[in-house]
Design an enzyme around this catalytic site. Sequence first.
Site, mmCIF file in Angstrom:
data_model
loop_
_atom_site.group_PDB
_atom_site.id
_atom_site.type_symbol
_atom_site.label_atom_id
_atom_site.label_comp_id
_atom_site.label_asym_id
_atom_site.label_seq_id
_atom_site.Cartn_x
_atom_site.Cartn_y
_atom_site.Cartn_z
ATOM 1 N N ARG A 224 -13.638 8.438 0.233
ATOM 2 C CA ARG A 224 -13.841 6.986 0.256
ATOM 3 C C ARG A 224 -14.670 6.612 1.489
ATOM 4 O O ARG A 224 -14.525 7.219 2.552
ATOM 5 C CB ARG A 224 -12.497 6.245 0.323
ATOM 6 N N HIS A 272 -21.715 7.342 -5.666
ATOM 7 C CA HIS A 272 -20.323 7.523 -6.117
ATOM 8 C C HIS A 272 -20.288 8.201 -7.494
ATOM 9 O O HIS A 272 -19.716 7.668 -8.443
ATOM 10 C CB HIS A 272 -19.573 6.180 -6.129
HETATM 11 P P1 NDP Z 1 -4.318 14.330 -3.983
HETATM 12 O O1 NDP Z 1 -3.352 13.220 -3.809
HETATM 13 O O2 NDP Z 1 -4.040 15.383 -5.002
HETATM 14 O O3 NDP Z 1 -4.513 15.090 -2.582
HETATM 15 C C1 NDP Z 1 -4.540 14.428 -1.359
HETATM 16 C C2 NDP Z 1 -4.514 15.463 -0.238
HETATM 17 O O4 NDP Z 1 -4.697 14.788 1.008
HETATM 18 C C3 NDP Z 1 -3.168 16.200 -0.142
HETATM 19 O O5 NDP Z 1 -3.387 17.554 0.182
HETATM 20 C C4 NDP Z 1 -2.471 15.490 1.028
HETATM 21 O O6 NDP Z 1 -1.546 16.311 1.731
HETATM 22 C C5 NDP Z 1 -3.670 15.170 1.908
HETATM 23 N N1 NDP Z 1 -3.364 14.066 2.825
HETATM 24 C C6 NDP Z 1 -3.030 12.796 2.538
HETATM 25 N N2 NDP Z 1 -2.823 12.080 3.664
HETATM 26 C C7 NDP Z 1 -3.032 12.941 4.691
HETATM 27 C C8 NDP Z 1 -2.966 12.822 6.102
HETATM 28 N N3 NDP Z 1 -2.616 11.660 6.699
HETATM 29 N N4 NDP Z 1 -3.236 13.903 6.848
HETATM 30 C C9 NDP Z 1 -3.555 15.089 6.270
HETATM 31 N N5 NDP Z 1 -3.649 15.270 4.932
HETATM 32 C C10 NDP Z 1 -3.385 14.205 4.161
HETATM 33 O O7 NDP Z 1 -5.740 13.664 -4.245
HETATM 34 P P2 NDP Z 1 -6.966 14.238 -5.100
HETATM 35 O O8 NDP Z 1 -7.300 15.581 -4.586
HETATM 36 O O9 NDP Z 1 -6.722 14.079 -6.545
HETATM 37 O O10 NDP Z 1 -8.115 13.156 -4.719
HETATM 38 C C11 NDP Z 1 -8.534 12.932 -3.389
HETATM 39 C C12 NDP Z 1 -9.426 11.703 -3.311
HETATM 40 O O11 NDP Z 1 -10.708 11.979 -3.834
HETATM 41 C C13 NDP Z 1 -8.972 10.493 -4.129
HETATM 42 O O12 NDP Z 1 -7.929 9.788 -3.475
HETATM 43 C C14 NDP Z 1 -10.249 9.691 -4.246
HETATM 44 O O13 NDP Z 1 -10.340 8.777 -3.194
HETATM 45 C C15 NDP Z 1 -11.356 10.736 -4.105
HETATM 46 N N6 NDP Z 1 -12.157 10.859 -5.336
HETATM 47 C C16 NDP Z 1 -13.508 10.658 -5.268
HETATM 48 C C17 NDP Z 1 -14.290 10.778 -6.393
HETATM 49 C C18 NDP Z 1 -15.769 10.615 -6.320
HETATM 50 O O14 NDP Z 1 -16.435 10.622 -7.346
HETATM 51 N N7 NDP Z 1 -16.354 10.485 -5.156
HETATM 52 C C19 NDP Z 1 -13.707 11.136 -7.695
HETATM 53 C C20 NDP Z 1 -12.296 11.368 -7.652
HETATM 54 C C21 NDP Z 1 -11.549 11.219 -6.509
HETATM 55 P P3 NDP Z 1 -0.236 16.927 1.015
HETATM 56 O O15 NDP Z 1 -0.766 17.943 0.034
HETATM 57 O O16 NDP Z 1 0.522 17.566 2.097
HETATM 58 O O17 NDP Z 1 0.438 15.761 0.349
HETATM 59 C C1 OXD Z 2 -11.703 8.244 -8.459
HETATM 60 C C2 OXD Z 2 -13.086 7.943 -8.194
HETATM 61 O O1 OXD Z 2 -10.858 8.004 -7.583
HETATM 62 O O2 OXD Z 2 -13.883 7.923 -9.152
HETATM 63 O O3 OXD Z 2 -11.392 8.743 -9.553
HETATM 64 O O4 OXD Z 2 -13.489 7.729 -7.059
#
Ligand code: NDP
Ligand code: OXD
Length: 309
Positions: A224, A272
């Site tokens: 993001r 994006h």
């Molecule tokens: P998940 O919820 O599966 O994974 C999030 C990860 O971040 C976990 O490993 C979590 O740790 C870690 N995390 C969260 N908070 C912290 C913190 N404070 N410190 C350290 N680690 C942290 O999310 P996804 O992998 O499914 O997606 C990630 C992001 O990708 C989405 O939220 C979205 O914003 C973005 N996205 C972007 C897209 C694009 O087209 N650009 C498309 C899809 C998604 P733990 O495992 O220990 O809980």
């Molecule tokens: C998502 C994205 O969060 O598209 O799926 O960014």
Amino acid sequence: MALLIICNDRDLSPWIAALKNVKPKLDIRVYPKEGNLEDIEFVLCWKHPKGILKRYPNLKVISSLGAGVDHLFTDPDLPVNVPVVRIVDPELAQAMSEFVIGIILNHMRSFTLYSENQKQKLWKANRFQIAKNTQIGIMGMGVLGQDLAKKLAALGFKVHGWAQSSKELRGIKVYAGAENYATFLAQTNILVCLLPLTNQTENILNKDSFSKLQKNSYVINVARGEHVVDSDLIEMIDSGHLSGTTLDVFREEPLPKEHAFWNHPKIKITPHIASLTNPVSVAPQIIDNYHRAKSGDELINLVSTKLGY
Ligand code: NDP
Ligand code: OXD
């Protein structure tokens, strides 16, 4: 029981077709044509107008139309007792990993530079580094981060990750928590951000973080825009500490025409599109949650309202 789609940034006909294909008799409404508010028990939404979700008295599930849920938790009027679910889809993860690997290979092998050189008929070889000498640090080792880490490791990269909690992944060291953040950064040549946006992760890509990366590190943000302090990123590139960046996400989207990122020679921008939710691929899991909500069964892909992701 009706399913309401709230999303005004795309054509919703593929979504309606995909949902109907899985459940032909589904009562689908599209905001703002909600009909009777009491009928709405399942909402599928993306960047809804803040405050509206509390208007549905029988709402049982709020489902994000994508993987991220920050667009929901920034609503101060999000109904507190309604569970939130999100998209978890191997196809979304595959597309994200392909995108990031493409960016990394382009950075390492200078494909963009060679296209520019070709326009000037310039025959000039560039030095390059290979995977086994490149340390990739992935912030966020969830569904997307882990998929990417495994694919990069299979290509021979040295991969490590950072998450809230520790994880056992073969050949991939995962650093956990704020106390290990600096150690994680210190081993990194290419940093990929795949964190969810929460109060803890907003502005995390700042001068302090960048300065802990190895000199000449490259930064890729596909999570993001709010993770990045834009002026710090530009400053650290201009000072020569960072070699450049590719950004797919921005604080304001579309990125305003006057933003300094557009014309910076070491900043690459994509709109994006790192990964896009495919309605056909995810309709079955949405309908599955619809049935679970109806029968009172446990939902899948549930989000922690406490953690905000
Ligand atoms: P998940 O919820 O599966 O994974 C999030 C990860 O971040 C976990 O490993 C979590 O740790 C870690 N995390 C969260 N908070 C912290 C913190 N404070 N410190 C350290 N680690 C942290 O999310 P996804 O992998 O499914 O997606 C990630 C992001 O990708 C989405 O939220 C979205 O914003 C973005 N996205 C972007 C897209 C694009 O087209 N650009 C498309 C899809 C998604 P733990 O495992 O220990 O809980
Ligand atoms: C998502 C994205 O969060 O598209 O799926 O960014």
